[in-house]
Structures are given as structure tokens and as C-alpha cells.
Design a protein around this motif. Structure first.
Motif, PDB file in Angstrom:
ATOM      1  N   ALA A 121      16.847   3.975  31.372  1.00  0.00           N
ATOM      2  CA  ALA A 121      16.303   5.215  30.993  1.00  0.00           C
ATOM      3  C   ALA A 121      15.499   4.883  29.816  1.00  0.00           C
ATOM      4  N   LEU A 122      14.424   4.970  29.562  1.00  0.00           N
ATOM      5  CA  LEU A 122      13.532   4.505  28.590  1.00  0.00           C
ATOM      6  C   LEU A 122      12.707   5.541  27.755  1.00  0.00           C
ATOM      7  N   LEU A 123      12.956   5.546  26.396  1.00  0.00           N
ATOM      8  CA  LEU A 123      12.050   6.501  25.675  1.00  0.00           C
ATOM      9  C   LEU A 123      11.246   5.403  25.013  1.00  0.00           C
ATOM     10  N   SER A 124       9.912   5.725  25.322  1.00  0.00           N
ATOM     11  CA  SER A 124       9.020   4.864  24.684  1.00  0.00           C
ATOM     12  C   SER A 124       8.199   5.420  23.530  1.00  0.00           C
ATOM     13  N   GLY A 125       7.896   4.906  22.322  1.00  0.00           N
ATOM     14  CA  GLY A 125       7.088   5.617  21.227  1.00  0.00           C
ATOM     15  C   GLY A 125       6.865   4.479  19.998  1.00  0.00           C
ATOM     16  N   ALA A 126       6.148   4.909  19.209  1.00  0.00           N
ATOM     17  CA  ALA A 126       5.886   4.175  18.197  1.00  0.00           C
ATOM     18  C   ALA A 126       6.727   4.266  17.045  1.00  0.00           C
ATOM     19  N   PHE A 127       7.754   5.413  16.953  1.00  0.00           N
ATOM     20  CA  PHE A 127       8.801   5.414  16.035  1.00  0.00           C
ATOM     21  C   PHE A 127       8.340   5.059  14.531  1.00  0.00           C
ATOM     22  N   ASN A 128       7.411   5.729  14.025  1.00  0.00           N
ATOM     23  CA  ASN A 128       7.226   5.512  12.598  1.00  0.00           C
ATOM     24  C   ASN A 128       6.711   6.852  12.025  1.00  0.00           C
ATOM     25  N   PRO A 129       7.914   7.421  11.639  1.00  0.00           N
ATOM     26  CA  PRO A 129       9.196   6.675  11.727  1.00  0.00           C
ATOM     27  C   PRO A 129      10.067   7.384  12.766  1.00  0.00           C
ATOM     28  N   LEU A 130      11.227   6.892  13.243  1.00  0.00           N
ATOM     29  CA  LEU A 130      12.147   7.417  13.977  1.00  0.00           C
ATOM     30  C   LEU A 130      12.650   8.538  13.219  1.00  0.00           C
ATOM     31  N   HIS A 131      12.813   9.605  14.199  1.00  0.00           N
ATOM     32  CA  HIS A 131      13.457  11.128  13.359  1.00  0.00           C
ATOM     33  C   HIS A 131      14.380  11.696  14.231  1.00  0.00           C
ATOM     34  N   ASP A 132      14.612  12.936  13.907  1.00  0.00           N
ATOM     35  CA  ASP A 132      15.669  13.662  14.508  1.00  0.00           C
ATOM     36  C   ASP A 132      15.193  14.143  15.997  1.00  0.00           C
ATOM     37  N   GLY A 133      13.921  14.305  15.944  1.00  0.00           N
ATOM     38  CA  GLY A 133      13.344  14.862  17.244  1.00  0.00           C
ATOM     39  C   GLY A 133      13.556  13.771  18.587  1.00  0.00           C
ATOM     40  N   HIS A 134      13.438  12.254  17.939  1.00  0.00           N
ATOM     41  CA  HIS A 134      13.677  11.243  18.935  1.00  0.00           C
ATOM     42  C   HIS A 134      14.892  11.205  19.282  1.00  0.00           C
ATOM     43  N   ARG A 135      15.680  11.416  18.287  1.00  0.00           N
ATOM     44  CA  ARG A 135      17.280  11.177  18.615  1.00  0.00           C
ATOM     45  C   ARG A 135      17.772  12.336  19.453  1.00  0.00           C
ATOM     46  N   LEU A 136      17.230  13.855  19.187  1.00  0.00           N
ATOM     47  CA  LEU A 136      17.541  14.763  20.206  1.00  0.00           C
ATOM     48  C   LEU A 136      17.049  14.276  21.531  1.00  0.00           C
ATOM     49  N   LEU A 137      15.723  14.008  21.466  1.00  0.00           N
ATOM     50  CA  LEU A 137      15.221  13.772  22.994  1.00  0.00           C
ATOM     51  C   LEU A 137      16.074  12.987  23.674  1.00  0.00           C
ATOM     52  N   ALA A 138      16.363  11.603  23.096  1.00  0.00           N
ATOM     53  CA  ALA A 138      17.310  10.505  23.798  1.00  0.00           C
ATOM     54  C   ALA A 138      18.601  11.476  24.235  1.00  0.00           C
ATOM     55  N   ARG A 139      19.240  12.319  23.393  1.00  0.00           N
ATOM     56  CA  ARG A 139      20.687  12.722  23.897  1.00  0.00           C
ATOM     57  C   ARG A 139      20.420  13.547  25.095  1.00  0.00           C
ATOM     58  N   VAL A 140      19.395  14.477  24.976  1.00  0.00           N
ATOM     59  CA  VAL A 140      19.004  15.462  26.112  1.00  0.00           C
ATOM     60  C   VAL A 140      18.844  14.708  27.158  1.00  0.00           C
ATOM     61  N   ALA A 141      18.082  13.758  27.209  1.00  0.00           N
ATOM     62  CA  ALA A 141      17.552  13.118  28.515  1.00  0.00           C
ATOM     63  C   ALA A 141      18.711  12.262  28.896  1.00  0.00           C
ATOM     64  N   GLY A 142      19.357  11.716  28.182  1.00  0.00           N
ATOM     65  CA  GLY A 142      20.788  10.934  28.459  1.00  0.00           C
ATOM     66  C   GLY A 142      21.674  11.825  29.148  1.00  0.00           C
ATOM     67  N   ASP A 143      21.936  13.083  28.692  1.00  0.00           N
ATOM     68  CA  ASP A 143      22.566  14.330  29.594  1.00  0.00           C
ATOM     69  C   ASP A 143      22.047  14.588  30.789  1.00  0.00           C
ATOM     70  N   LEU A 144      20.960  14.788  31.039  1.00  0.00           N
ATOM     71  CA  LEU A 144      20.122  14.957  32.018  1.00  0.00           C
ATOM     72  C   LEU A 144      20.427  14.067  33.272  1.00  0.00           C
ATOM     73  N   LEU A 145      20.072  12.656  32.695  1.00  0.00           N
ATOM     74  CA  LEU A 145      20.169  11.601  33.710  1.00  0.00           C
ATOM     75  C   LEU A 145      21.429  11.001  33.743  1.00  0.00           C
ATOM     76  N   GLY A 146      22.305  11.350  33.124  1.00  0.00           N
ATOM     77  CA  GLY A 146      23.797  10.531  33.309  1.00  0.00           C
ATOM     78  C   GLY A 146      23.737   9.558  32.916  1.00  0.00           C
ATOM     79  N   GLN A 147      23.037   8.802  31.974  1.00  0.00           N
ATOM     80  CA  GLN A 147      23.076   7.731  31.603  1.00  0.00           C
ATOM     81  C   GLN A 147      22.552   7.436  30.087  1.00  0.00           C
ATOM     82  N   GLU A 148      22.829   6.204  29.679  1.00  0.00           N
ATOM     83  CA  GLU A 148      22.322   5.892  28.151  1.00  0.00           C
ATOM     84  C   GLU A 148      20.877   5.712  28.193  1.00  0.00           C
ATOM     85  N   VAL A 149      20.226   5.997  27.159  1.00  0.00           N
ATOM     86  CA  VAL A 149      18.760   5.992  26.764  1.00  0.00           C
ATOM     87  C   VAL A 149      18.531   4.744  26.011  1.00  0.00           C
ATOM     88  N   TYR A 150      17.650   3.826  26.459  1.00  0.00           N
ATOM     89  CA  TYR A 150      17.045   2.883  25.597  1.00  0.00           C
ATOM     90  C   TYR A 150      15.891   3.394  24.952  1.00  0.00           C
TER      91      TYR A 150
END
Length: 386
Positions: free
Chosen positions: A216-245
Motif C-alpha cells: 500500500a503506497l502513499l505517493s507524494g512530495a512530502f514538502n513538508p510531511l504533515h498531519d494530513g499525510h499521517r491521517l491519510l496513511a492511518r485511514v488507508a491502512g485501516d481500510l486496506l488492513g495493511q501497513e502503508v509505505y
């Protein structure tokens, strides 16, 4: 222009017969090396590009910092690394490449208080090999010093080509060549095209490979990495049932390439938090072949770009073929909405071609909604600094 002697000419002929291609970057001396390489037929099989950084500002821009000493191993390594990355961008895919960096201070038409010296570095997939030499001041003419520095450069090129029996150096009594070697940074090798991806784990360990399926890949520029990215990774991980990279593409379809220094800065944001995979894969069709059977997590604004033919040489057929490659690799997309002009934009607002609509799933708004972007955060940061 002085012509190479027979032994040097034979070496250059042998260089041109190898598959290695190089970029040269030099400052202060070394132009004679380029002339020698071009004086023997076949140089187009070896030379990709050459840059003479004669102004101090040019050299500082090239290495990305203002050095205490312009003629130093540190600067030569910086030039060689930049040249190696550039060579990877210019050479045909699969071609072995190298970058040669040289910085020197030699005799001129005015008195120099310091030593006459040079540093030459060759950078390839194995590492950075640096030679440094302090010349006996006043013992040679400027042309003789130029030729000695240039001979070091040609020898460095030959070494990256695996050639031996190098011409001897005309050193004077008391002159000694100092040699050093350090392995090539994996990030530099990635930028040069030696590999498709490097994963940096939260503890700093680096992992490389050929393919990595089922992510499960969350692609982005991360300039900067912010809470929105972290929340999206957490929600997507819950929906997919796997760790997000997280995936940081160093080459992007519609943005400038990321420099090594900037890539390291952005990667550092993930230390102790999450794994991040650095790639040189700007297209999702390329990602799909390296990360088959994976889910790509992205924002709706990225989906809008994905279905614009201008990113496919204005060819709708090429666009659909790209999606077919993604389908064949068993990949799909998970899409998050985004606020724009006070309105929450979702997948339903994107005119997806009917033939690819089944590749996209949507994260419900009640599971994920963030009303701030990286751009807004950068603007806030700049405003705070004023």
C-alpha cells in the motif's frame, strides 16, 4: 591544443571502446583532458557532457554549498556525484556511467600565495575514488600543470572503464599522490539510475531490490510531511488492513527533479515514524511494474492529472495503454477527496474514462477530510519567517 602522446592516445582509444559513458565537471583546470578525449575518434561513445565551473558562483551552485576551500576532496566528490547523477539521466538505459569531478588551482598570470594543487574524483556504481596532489610551486609552467591535472582526469576515466596499464605521472621529487575511496551512497546510485528504488526504514536502515509486490503506497512530495499525510496513511491502512509505505518519487511527471540534498531532507522527516520508499518512477504505470499487486493511495487532484492526455504526449490511446499496464500488474487506486475553493472535491467530480473506472476506489469523506495542503503549510512557514 597539445595532442596526446602515443601511450595516452592508445589509452583514450581503449576508453572509447568500452561501454562506459561519462560526464565531466571541472573547475580551475582540466579542460585539456576534454580536448584529448575528443582528439581521438569515438569520443561520442564516451562523453555525454562536460561543464567548466570557472566562476565561484557556478561551483557553489554545482556542489550545493559554499566550501571553505574550493580545491578540496570534498568539492571534487561533490562535482563527481553531480556528474554521475547527470550521466544516469543522459545515457541510454542500462548503460554503465560515471561522473568525473576535478577542482584545481594552478599557475596563473598573478602571484598566488597558496599551494598549487588538484583533486580528482571518479564516481560510479562502486564508489568515489579520489586522488589529491600538491604540486611543487614554480617548477612547471601553467600549461604543464594543466596537462598534469588533465592526465589525472583521463586516468580516472580509464579506471572507471576497468582499464589498467595507465600512463605514469610526471611527478617531481617530494610530490606524492594521495588516494581515498568511499562507497557510493545508495541515494546517489538511485538518482543515477542504477536501481529503481531504495527503501529507508524508520531506524535508518536502507533496503534495495528489484520488485516488491503487494504494497500500500502513499505517493507524494512530502514538502513538508504533515498531519494530513499521517491521517491519510492511518485511514488507508485501516481500510486496506495493511501497513502503508510512503513513496517519494525523485522524478515527477510535472515537477522539477529532487536534488540529493533535498531528498535527504525530506526523507529525514520519516525517521522513527514510517518507512519511505524513494523511487525514480514518475509514472504509475512504471510503479506498477516494480510494485505489482499494490494499491496506490493518492489525492483526487492527482487523479485529475492522471486522466489528462497532456501527460501522455497528448495521446488518449497512450493514456489508456498506461492504465492497461497498471491493470495487468494487478494494481489499483485508493483516492482521498480534497477541499478546493471551499468545496470538497471527490472522485465523482473527475471525468474518468469508463474503461478504467473500476481501478479506482474512494475513501469516504467521513473517514478522511483535511482542509490544508503542503502548499498552504509552506506559505504559512514563509510568512512566519518574515
Amino acid at each position: 591544443m597539445s595532442l596526446p602522446d602515443p601511450q595516452l592516445a592508445d589509452l583514450i582509444t581503449a576508453i572509447h571502446q568500452t561501454p562506459r559513458m561519462v560526464v565531466l565537471e571541472f573547475a580551475g583546470a582540466g579542460a585539456q583532458a576534454l580536448a584529448w578525449l575528443h582528439s581521438i575518434g569515438g569520443s561520442s561513445r564516451t562523453i555525454l557532457e562536460a561543464v567548466d565551473h570557472y566562476a565561484a558562483a557556478s561551483l557553489i551552485e554545482a556542489v550545493g554549498f559554499s566550501p571553505e576551500r574550493f580545491t578540496s576532496a570534498e568539492v571534487a566528490r561533490g562535482l563527481a556525484t553531480r556528474a554521475y547523477i547527470r550521466a544516469g539521466q543522459l545515457a541510454p538505459e542500462g548503460t554503465p556511467v560515471a561522473g568525473i569531478g576535478c577542482t584545481a588551482t594552478i599557475a596563473t598570470d598573478r602571484l598566488k600565495w597558496g599551494d598549487h594543487r588538484c583533486c580528482v574524483t571518479a564516481c560510479d556504481e562502486r564508489g568515489l575514488a579520489t586522488v589529491s596532489l600538491t604540486l611543487t610551486k614554480g617548477a612547471r609552467t601553467r600549461q604543464q600543470e594543466e596537462e598534469l591535472v588533465s592526465l589525472l582526469i583521463v586516468r580516472a576515466v580509464a579506471s572507471t572503464c576497468g582499464l589498467e596499464n595507465l600512463p605514469p605521472l610526471p611527478l617531481l621529487p617530494g610530490e606524492q599522490l594521495r588516494e581515498a575511496f568511499q562507497p557510493t551512497d545508495l541515494l546517489v546510485r538511485l538518482l543515477a539510475g542504477d536501481m529503481a528504488w531504495v527503501a529507508v526504514l524508520p531506524d535508518g536502515r536502507e533496503v534495495v531490490g528489484e520488485t516488491w509486490p503487494g504494497l500500500a503506497l502513499l505517493s507524494g512530495a512530502f514538502n513538508p510531511l504533515h498531519d494530513g499525510h499521517r491521517l491519510l496513511a492511518r485511514v488507508a491502512g485501516d481500510l486496506l488492513g495493511q501497513e502503508v509505505y510512503f513513496e517519494l518519487p525523485l522524478i515527477n511527471a510535472d515537477k522539477a527533479p529532487i536534488s540529493p540534498q533535498e531528498a535527504r531532507r525530506r526523507t529525514a522527516q520519516f525517521a522513527g515514524y514510517a518507512p519511505v520508499i524513494l523511487t525514480r518512477l514518475p509514472l504509475f504505470s512504471q510503479k506498477a511494474q516494480i510494485f505489482p499487486h499494490s494499491v496506490f493511495i493518492l489525492g483526487v487532484d492527482t487523479v485529475e492529472r492522471l486522466v489528462q492526455p497532456r501527460f501522455y504526449h497528448n495521446s488518449p490511446a497512450e493514456m489508456l495503454a498506461s492504465f492497461q499496464t497498471i491493470r495487468a500488474a494487478g494494481c489499483r487506486f485508493l483516492v482521498a477527496g480534497r477541499v478546493r475553493d471551499g468545496r470538497f472535491i471527490t472522485l465523482k467530480d473527475v471525468p474518468l474514462p469508463e474503461s478504467v473506472r473500476d481501478l479506482f476506489d474512494e475513501i469516504p469523506e467521513d473517514r478522511f477530510r483535511v482542509d490544508i495542503s503542503s502548499t498552504q503549510l509552506r506559505e504559512r512557514g514563509r510568512a512566519a519567517e518574515r
